[in-house]
Design an enzyme around this catalytic site. Structure first.
Site: not given
Ligand code: PEP
Length: 250
Positions: A11, A13, A96, A98, A166, A172, A210
């Site tokens: 991904n 992003k 996702h 985010e 996730e 991250g 990560s």
């Protein structure tokens, strides 16, 4: 047919301008000429068409990072699943964190997006995962059940569904759950999928958060882990390929 393992998806992003994105795609293509597993990259929407064209004869599939549930209409700034497919995408990420937490997307919206993607012929990469507060409160399992029940698209089959666990707090951050925790969560998810889909036992179940070249082998050696969804480390062809190779990909 279920996806070939390992399934390693990147991904990107909101990263990548045309020259860099095409160069990265080209480096991966060169590595992946005889790939035995499944490799995919998810560039920003502006690059989907160009990267898909660059990888038209590649083993590396290209996907979008999100889609709108509607086929078309007055939704300024949004992109439909059919548009992604038209641009050459073969898959799309939905749910996702985010977007769930950054943009307030609900399970119902994620489900509708997944169903639109299936209708457009795309493979759905459904992301689920608990926040740090939910993890600390011991709510991980309940959150995953709620997200699966609320956002699993109707009509999904193992051929066109990937589920990525996730944990939000691992994305991250350089932190991951312990290997034992990942193993337990994936075993639970495997059971939950088997109870919800006729071929749920075959659905590719990825870990994301990560994943780096130095922890990828241990994570992907876990029995119910079929691969990885990779963010930051997918922006470097060598790191991304190392992760794929660590998962047994050749
Ligand atoms: C992600 O954004 O899906 C992700 C897993 O990111 P990272 O690998 O950078 O934690």
């Amino acid at each position: 047919m279920p996806l070939a393992r390992p399934v390693v998806l990147g991904n990107w992003k909101m990263n990548g301008l045309r020259a860099d994105g095409l160069a990265l795609a080209g480096r991966l293509d060169a590595r992946a000429a005889h790939a035995s597993g499944t490799l995919g990259i998810f560039p920003p929407a502006t690059l989907v068409a160009a990267v898909a064209q660059r990888l038209a004869r590649s083993r590396v599939l290209v996907g979008g990072q999100d889609c709108h549930p509607a086929e078309s209409g007055a939704f300024t700034g949004s992109i439909s699943a059919a548009m992604l497919a038209d641009a050459g995408a073969r898959a799309v990420i939905v749910g996702h964190s985010e977007r769930r937490h950054g943009l307030g997307e609900t399970d119902a919206e994620v489900k509708a997006k997944g169903e639109a993607a299936l209708a457009a012929g795309l493979m759905v990469v459904l992301c689920i995962g608990e926040t740090e507060a939910e993890y600390v409160a011991g709510e991980r399992h309940a959150v995953l059940v709620r997200q699966l029940d609320g956002s699993l698209p109707s009509g999904a089959t193992a051929e066109r569904l990937v589920v990525a666990y996730e944990p939000v707090w691992a994305i991250g951050t350089g932190r991951t759950p312990s290997l034992a925790e990942i193993a337990r969560t994936h075993a639970e998810l495997r059971g939950l999928l088997a109870g919800r889909l006729a071929d749920g036992a075959e659905v590719a179940l990825l870990y994301g958060g990560s994943v780096k070249p130095d922890n990828a082998a241990d994570i992907m050696a876990i029995e119910a882990v079929d691969g990885a969804l990779v963010g930051g480390a997918s922006l470097d062809a060598d790191s991304f390929w190392s992760i794929y190779a660590a998962g047994g990909g050749t």
